[in-house]
Design an enzyme around this catalytic site. Structure first.
Site, PDB file in Angstrom:
ATOM      1  N   ARG A   1      -9.764   1.478   1.829  1.00  0.00           N
ATOM      2  CA  ARG A   1      -8.504   2.042   1.380  1.00  0.00           C
ATOM      3  C   ARG A   1      -8.671   2.651  -0.013  1.00  0.00           C
ATOM      4  NH1 ARG A   1      -3.955   0.389   4.227  1.00  0.00           N
ATOM      5  NH2 ARG A   1      -4.163  -1.449   5.549  1.00  0.00           N
TER       6      ARG A   1
ATOM      7  N   HIS B   1       4.895  -3.282  10.761  1.00  0.00           N
ATOM      8  CA  HIS B   1       5.060  -4.573  10.082  1.00  0.00           C
ATOM      9  C   HIS B   1       6.250  -5.366  10.636  1.00  0.00           C
ATOM     10  CE1 HIS B   1       3.110  -2.054   6.850  1.00  0.00           C
ATOM     11  NE2 HIS B   1       2.360  -3.124   6.783  1.00  0.00           N
TER      12      HIS B   1
ATOM     13  N   ASP C   1      -5.163  -8.785  14.409  1.00  0.00           N
ATOM     14  CA  ASP C   1      -6.289  -8.344  13.582  1.00  0.00           C
ATOM     15  C   ASP C   1      -6.537  -9.269  12.392  1.00  0.00           C
ATOM     16  OD1 ASP C   1      -3.922  -7.605  12.340  1.00  0.00           O
ATOM     17  OD2 ASP C   1      -4.768  -5.806  11.439  1.00  0.00           O
TER      18      ASP C   1
ATOM     19  N   LYS D   1      -0.871   2.991  19.935  1.00  0.00           N
ATOM     20  CA  LYS D   1      -0.420   1.970  19.002  1.00  0.00           C
ATOM     21  C   LYS D   1       1.039   2.169  18.668  1.00  0.00           C
ATOM     22  CE  LYS D   1      -1.782  -0.350  14.702  1.00  0.00           C
ATOM     23  NZ  LYS D   1      -2.740  -0.338  13.571  1.00  0.00           N
TER      24      LYS D   1
ATOM     25  N   HIS E   1       6.481  -0.216   7.475  1.00  0.00           N
ATOM     26  CA  HIS E   1       6.851   0.576   8.627  1.00  0.00           C
ATOM     27  C   HIS E   1       7.010  -0.339   9.841  1.00  0.00           C
ATOM     28  CE1 HIS E   1       2.652   0.206   9.887  1.00  0.00           C
ATOM     29  NE2 HIS E   1       2.276   0.666   8.693  1.00  0.00           N
TER      30      HIS E   1
ATOM     31  N   LYS F   1       3.212   4.587  15.687  1.00  0.00           N
ATOM     32  CA  LYS F   1       2.571   5.828  15.280  1.00  0.00           C
ATOM     33  C   LYS F   1       3.166   6.974  16.098  1.00  0.00           C
ATOM     34  CE  LYS F   1      -0.276   3.952  12.346  1.00  0.00           C
ATOM     35  NZ  LYS F   1      -0.151   4.195  10.898  1.00  0.00           N
ATOM     36  N   THR F   2       3.698   7.990  15.405  1.00  0.00           N
ATOM     37  CA  THR F   2       4.288   9.132  16.070  1.00  0.00           C
ATOM     38  C   THR F   2       3.650  10.404  15.543  1.00  0.00           C
ATOM     39  OG1 THR F   2       6.029   9.511  14.424  1.00  0.00           O
ATOM     40  CG2 THR F   2       6.490   7.884  16.148  1.00  0.00           C
TER      41      THR F   2
ATOM     42  N   LYS G   1     -10.539  -1.399   9.809  1.00  0.00           N
ATOM     43  CA  LYS G   1     -10.408  -0.069   9.208  1.00  0.00           C
ATOM     44  C   LYS G   1     -11.757   0.641   9.270  1.00  0.00           C
ATOM     45  CE  LYS G   1      -6.153  -0.798   7.750  1.00  0.00           C
ATOM     46  NZ  LYS G   1      -5.988  -2.183   8.192  1.00  0.00           N
TER      47      LYS G   1
ATOM     48  N   THR H   1       0.812  -1.211   0.000  1.00  0.00           N
ATOM     49  CA  THR H   1       0.000   0.000   0.000  1.00  0.00           C
ATOM     50  C   THR H   1       0.850   1.267   0.000  1.00  0.00           C
ATOM     51  OG1 THR H   1      -0.158  -0.121   2.410  1.00  0.00           O
ATOM     52  CG2 THR H   1      -1.929  -1.144   1.142  1.00  0.00           C
TER      53      THR H   1
ATOM     54  N   GLN I   1      -7.692 -13.990   0.808  1.00  0.00           N
ATOM     55  CA  GLN I   1      -6.582 -14.341   1.698  1.00  0.00           C
ATOM     56  C   GLN I   1      -6.644 -15.821   2.073  1.00  0.00           C
ATOM     57  OE1 GLN I   1      -5.556 -11.570   4.827  1.00  0.00           O
ATOM     58  NE2 GLN I   1      -4.801 -13.217   6.144  1.00  0.00           N
TER      59      GLN I   1
END
Length: 407
Positions: A91, A53, A201, A236, A50, A239-240, A87, A45, A180
């Site tokens: 997306r 993952h 998830d 989480k 990041h 995430k910054t 989500k 995506t 999947q």
């Protein structure tokens, strides 16, 4: 089940990777007697993965270290839909060319964590576009769709929560879990894959694949999920304020990557050392027991080890030296991003954007108003402040850059 007989599950359990398992006893027995090929899928995506993952990548690494075979599955096919799991909205659909570009960019990082080759435990990389793009709709509905209960699919939290909030779930997205599951069936057939791993998830998607392989081929395959990773404050991980912590160096500097790990909260040090480094468990136990200012040494070890795995030893050493020179000695670290200006200088608004700290001058002004921008350690609140050669500009605690003289 707390005592595993296989090296694989004992290792994953000891380092904190296991949250849920399908038939733990059977998987443990299988892993104790033979090589188990296991896979994790990654949808392209963005041009880089990041740190969100990274636990999955490290789990593939631990799989290989325990003597088993990692399969990296690139989602060239599923990436055209997008996983709706947990989500709030669909997306943005990506073009085929952009997906291909992202896949090519993402592939590079795996070579730093895994050994690829033709051996029995060497990692392999596949792309599900190879089989998903060739599916014919009616035969797929008849042969695969018949094994899925809509009632059961609606019961999974990944779908149920979205519907409970009365947020739209398109038919396109609803098909994702079927595709999947089909990936797992195909990998079972093509590569003898017996294990799918992923974040918590992904539990519903993984269980569907386990069930499909049993129904269609009579093959027993297994699923394993990791715990949801949060920081000590409950937020989480990864995430910054500045956005995602990218793994590719063209998306995030070595220094910023190293600094992310260095800024780990005291309570998170042990968890991150176990999940994101190869340090021995007894050494990790010693490090996480440090108190007061001594825990900062453990954070530096974490930053060095995590950066070495992802960016290489040279990058880790350079980033550590930059941090030491910048923060401990008050000097200008050579690994920081920089801009060149004339002797007359540049406005702090323009400089903040030019360094890439913000996407626009408007965002830069907002950060200045929030008190997040500093020059040489001093908070700046005036938009017309001028930065000049020799200044060090900072945004928050993690973004730092240098203002250099034009040649």
């Amino acid at each position: 089940m707390s005592q595993y007989t296989s090296d694989l599950l004992a290792l994953l359990d000891a380092r904190g990777y296991i949250h849920q398992l399908t038939d733990a006893a059977a998987l443990d027995a299988l892993a104790a007697k033979q090589i188990v090929p296991g896979y994790i899928g990654f949808d392209p995506t963005a041009p880089s993965l990041h740190v969100g993952h990274l636990v999955s990548i490290m789990m593939l690494r631990q799989l290989q270290k325990a003597g088993h075979k990692p399969i990296v599955l690139m989602g060239g096919g599923t990436g055209k839909i997008g996983d709706p799991s947990f989500k709030d909205e669909a997306r943005k659909l990506l073009t085929t060319d952009l997906i291909a570009s992202n896949v090519a960019s993402i592939k590079r990082v795996f070579e730093r964590f895994l050994t690829f080759g033709d051996g029995p435990t060497d990692a392999i990389m596949l792309d599900n576009a190879e089989w998903l793009d060739r599916l014919e709709y009616i035969p797929f509905l008849r042969d695969i769709g018949q094994h899925f209960s809509v009632n059961r699919m609606l019961s999974f939290d990944s779908v149920k929560l979205r519907l409970d909030r009365e947020q739209s779930l398109s038919f396109l997205e609803f098909n994702y879990m079927i595709l999947q599951a089909y990936d797992f069936l195909e990998l079972s057939r093509r590569a003898g894959c017996r294990l799918q791993m992923g974040g918590s998830d992904q539990w519903g998607n993984i269980v569907n694949g386990v069930d499909l392989a049993r129904r269609v081929d009579g093959t027993q395959v297994f699923g394993l999920t990791t715990p949801l990773l949060t920081n000590a404050d409950g937020s989480k991980m990864g995430k910054t304020v500045g956005g995602a912590v990218w793994l590719n160096e063209d998306q995030l500097t070595h220094h910023d990557y190293w600094q992310f790990w260095r800024n780990t909260a005291d309570k998170d040090v042990g968890v991150r050392l176990r999940l994101f480094t190869d340090l021995p468990l007894d050494e990790i136990a010693r490090l996480e027991a440090l108190e007061g200012s001594e825990i900062n040494e453990a954070k530096k070890i974490l930053a060095d080890a995590a950066t070495t795995l992802c960016r290489g030893a040279e990058a880790a050493q350079s980033a550590a030296e930059t941090a030491r020179a910048t923060f401990e000695q008050g000097q200008a670290g050579g690994d920081l991003p920089s801009i060149h200006v004339s002797a007359d200088g540049m406005s702090i608004v323009q400089a903040t954007s030019a360094l890439g700290f913000t996407a626009s001058n408007k965002e830069a002004k907002r950060k200045i108003e929030e008190g997040a921008v500093r020059v040489n350690g001093e908070k700046i609140l005036a938009f017309d402040h001028i930065v000049r050669p020799g200044d060090k500009l900072s945004l928050g605690q993690k973004k730092h850059g240098l203002v250099l003289a034009q040649d």
